[in-house]
Scaffold this active site. Structure first.
Site, PDB file in Angstrom:
ATOM      1  N   HIS A   1     -10.828 -24.566   8.451  1.00  0.00           N
ATOM      2  CA  HIS A   1     -11.304 -25.815   9.015  1.00  0.00           C
ATOM      3  C   HIS A   1     -11.262 -26.659   7.739  1.00  0.00           C
ATOM      4  CE1 HIS A   1     -14.121 -28.716  10.017  1.00  0.00           C
ATOM      5  NE2 HIS A   1     -14.797 -28.812   8.749  1.00  0.00           N
TER       6      HIS A   1
ATOM      7  N   TYR B   1     -20.061 -28.604  14.917  1.00  0.00           N
ATOM      8  CA  TYR B   1     -18.966 -29.150  15.925  1.00  0.00           C
ATOM      9  C   TYR B   1     -19.838 -30.205  16.723  1.00  0.00           C
ATOM     10  CZ  TYR B   1     -15.235 -26.140  14.215  1.00  0.00           C
ATOM     11  OH  TYR B   1     -14.409 -25.639  13.520  1.00  0.00           O
TER      12      TYR B   1
ATOM     13  N   THR C   1      -3.910 -29.810  13.970  1.00  0.00           N
ATOM     14  CA  THR C   1      -4.807 -28.772  14.671  1.00  0.00           C
ATOM     15  C   THR C   1      -4.429 -27.853  15.494  1.00  0.00           C
ATOM     16  OG1 THR C   1      -6.487 -30.744  14.586  1.00  0.00           O
ATOM     17  CG2 THR C   1      -6.831 -28.914  16.275  1.00  0.00           C
TER      18      THR C   1
ATOM     19  N   ASN D   1      -7.144 -20.882  14.751  1.00  0.00           N
ATOM     20  CA  ASN D   1      -6.415 -21.851  13.726  1.00  0.00           C
ATOM     21  C   ASN D   1      -6.712 -21.435  12.258  1.00  0.00           C
ATOM     22  OD1 ASN D   1      -8.413 -23.583  13.817  1.00  0.00           O
ATOM     23  ND2 ASN D   1      -7.341 -25.366  14.514  1.00  0.00           N
TER      24      ASN D   1
ATOM     25  N   GLU E   1     -20.686 -32.232   6.496  1.00  0.00           N
ATOM     26  CA  GLU E   1     -20.686 -30.890   6.339  1.00  0.00           C
ATOM     27  C   GLU E   1     -21.217 -30.134   5.129  1.00  0.00           C
ATOM     28  OE1 GLU E   1     -16.810 -31.603   9.688  1.00  0.00           O
ATOM     29  OE2 GLU E   1     -16.561 -30.718   7.449  1.00  0.00           O
TER      30      GLU E   1
ATOM     31  N   ARG F   1      -2.072 -23.690   8.458  1.00  0.00           N
ATOM     32  CA  ARG F   1      -1.762 -23.252   9.661  1.00  0.00           C
ATOM     33  C   ARG F   1      -0.420 -23.123  10.224  1.00  0.00           C
ATOM     34  NH1 ARG F   1      -6.047 -27.799  11.576  1.00  0.00           N
ATOM     35  NH2 ARG F   1      -8.130 -26.572  11.438  1.00  0.00           N
TER      36      ARG F   1
ATOM     37  N   PHE G   1     -13.276 -26.710  25.663  1.00  0.00           N
ATOM     38  CA  PHE G   1     -13.192 -25.643  24.836  1.00  0.00           C
ATOM     39  C   PHE G   1     -14.260 -25.475  24.067  1.00  0.00           C
ATOM     40  CE2 PHE G   1     -11.245 -29.486  22.752  1.00  0.00           C
ATOM     41  CZ  PHE G   1     -11.766 -29.351  21.578  1.00  0.00           C
TER      42      PHE G   1
ATOM     43  N   LYS H   1     -11.928 -19.388   8.760  1.00  0.00           N
ATOM     44  CA  LYS H   1     -12.779 -19.281   9.880  1.00  0.00           C
ATOM     45  C   LYS H   1     -12.705 -17.661  10.059  1.00  0.00           C
ATOM     46  CE  LYS H   1     -11.731 -23.589  12.397  1.00  0.00           C
ATOM     47  NZ  LYS H   1     -10.872 -24.322  13.502  1.00  0.00           N
TER      48      LYS H   1
ATOM     49  N   ARG I   1      -6.635 -31.994   4.369  1.00  0.00           N
ATOM     50  CA  ARG I   1      -6.183 -32.032   5.658  1.00  0.00           C
ATOM     51  C   ARG I   1      -4.628 -31.813   5.857  1.00  0.00           C
ATOM     52  NH1 ARG I   1      -9.424 -31.572  10.243  1.00  0.00           N
ATOM     53  NH2 ARG I   1      -7.819 -32.864  11.533  1.00  0.00           N
TER      54      ARG I   1
HETATM   55  P1  DAT Z   1      -9.563 -29.772  13.442  1.00  0.00           P
HETATM   56  O1  DAT Z   1     -10.153 -28.537  13.084  1.00  0.00           O
HETATM   57  O2  DAT Z   1      -7.976 -29.752  13.066  1.00  0.00           O
HETATM   58  O3  DAT Z   1     -10.293 -31.113  12.920  1.00  0.00           O
HETATM   59  P2  DAT Z   1     -10.990 -30.652  15.754  1.00  0.00           P
HETATM   60  O4  DAT Z   1     -12.005 -31.062  14.937  1.00  0.00           O
HETATM   61  O5  DAT Z   1     -10.320 -31.555  16.807  1.00  0.00           O
HETATM   62  O6  DAT Z   1      -9.726 -30.282  14.859  1.00  0.00           O
HETATM   63  O7  DAT Z   1     -11.377 -29.510  16.627  1.00  0.00           O
HETATM   64  C1  DAT Z   1     -12.226 -28.508  15.966  1.00  0.00           C
HETATM   65  C2  DAT Z   1     -11.468 -27.232  16.588  1.00  0.00           C
HETATM   66  O8  DAT Z   1     -11.676 -26.954  17.860  1.00  0.00           O
HETATM   67  C3  DAT Z   1     -10.015 -26.839  16.163  1.00  0.00           C
HETATM   68  O9  DAT Z   1      -9.845 -26.497  14.743  1.00  0.00           O
HETATM   69  C4  DAT Z   1      -9.707 -26.044  17.210  1.00  0.00           C
HETATM   70  C5  DAT Z   1     -10.329 -26.159  18.262  1.00  0.00           C
HETATM   71  N1  DAT Z   1      -9.842 -27.019  19.349  1.00  0.00           N
HETATM   72  C6  DAT Z   1      -9.591 -28.187  19.122  1.00  0.00           C
HETATM   73  N2  DAT Z   1      -8.663 -28.626  20.153  1.00  0.00           N
HETATM   74  C7  DAT Z   1      -8.676 -27.623  20.994  1.00  0.00           C
HETATM   75  C8  DAT Z   1      -8.049 -27.533  22.281  1.00  0.00           C
HETATM   76  N3  DAT Z   1      -7.497 -28.428  22.843  1.00  0.00           N
HETATM   77  N4  DAT Z   1      -8.034 -26.220  22.894  1.00  0.00           N
HETATM   78  C9  DAT Z   1      -8.682 -25.510  22.261  1.00  0.00           C
HETATM   79  N5  DAT Z   1      -9.204 -25.368  21.205  1.00  0.00           N
HETATM   80  C10 DAT Z   1      -9.330 -26.605  20.430  1.00  0.00           C
HETATM   81 MG    MG Z   2     -12.398 -31.576  12.812  1.00  0.00          MG
END
Ligand code: DAT
Ligand code: MG
Length: 150
Positions: A117, A51, A93, A114, A128, A104, A59, A11, A87
């Site tokens: 991705h 996304y 996450t 974080n 993707e 991470r 968020f 990222k 993963r």
């Molecule tokens: P991941 O990236 O582990 O697959 P995700 O797909 O649920 O997680 O969410 C995508 C991204 O969105 C994640 O890397 C960071 C952000 N994110 C997720 N949950 C969040 C939250 N509760 N507050 C702020 N950012 C968040």
């Molecule tokens: Mg995800």
């Protein structure tokens, strides 16, 4: 367990912090084969597609702004159980819950920064990869294949 492809992206914070090489090294060292790689400064519209599943989350606007704030290093890695292993290499996450030794867990503090991705399923990996690499992946023989799985 089988050979899969996963979409991994460093990222904008990971690129700015100089972590691209470290993250690539981890996937190389684990035995995965790099089949696509490019630097992309994605638009908010493009990232909303990436996304799409998170649209409506509180968020979401901040996530899109952060992801569009600079280039990301987009890549596709191939190998045995690439999605699940990718993963586990990323960690949870929320970096608060990411074990030390994970990407991470070693480099991140906040869920909104974080640094990396990784696709969460084979189906989302396929989606993707198509979105980020419409030109397709590169086909070549990996010299290490015979030494990393049977
Ligand atoms: P991941 O990236 O582990 O697959 P995700 O797909 O649920 O997680 O969410 C995508 C991204 O969105 C994640 O890397 C960071 C952000 N994110 C997720 N949950 C969040 C939250 N509760 N507050 C702020 N950012 C968040
Ligand atoms: Mg995800």
């Amino acid at each position: 367990s089988k050979t899969e492809r996963t979409f991994i992206a460093v990222k904008p914070d990971g690129v700015q912090r100089g972590l691209v090489g470290n993250i690539i090294s981890r996937f190389e060292a684990r035995g995965f084969k790099l089949v696509a790689l490019k630097l992309v400064h994605a638009s908010p519209e493009f990232l909303e597609k990436h996304y799409a599943d998170l649209k409506g989350k509180p968020f979401f606007p901040g996530l899109i702004k952060y992801m569009a704030s600079g280039p990301v290093a987009a890549m596709v890695w191939e190998g045995l159980d690439a999605v699940k292993t990718g993963r586990s290499m990323l960690g949870a996450t929320n970096p608060l819950a990411s074990a030390p030794g994970t990407i991470r867990g070693d480099f991140a503090l906040a869920v909104g920064r974080n640094i990396c991705h990784g696709s969460d399923s084979v189906e989302s990996a396929e989606k993707e990869i198509k979105l980020w690499f419409p030109e397709g992946a590169i086909q070549y023989t990996h010299a290490l294949a015979d030494w990393t799985f049977e």
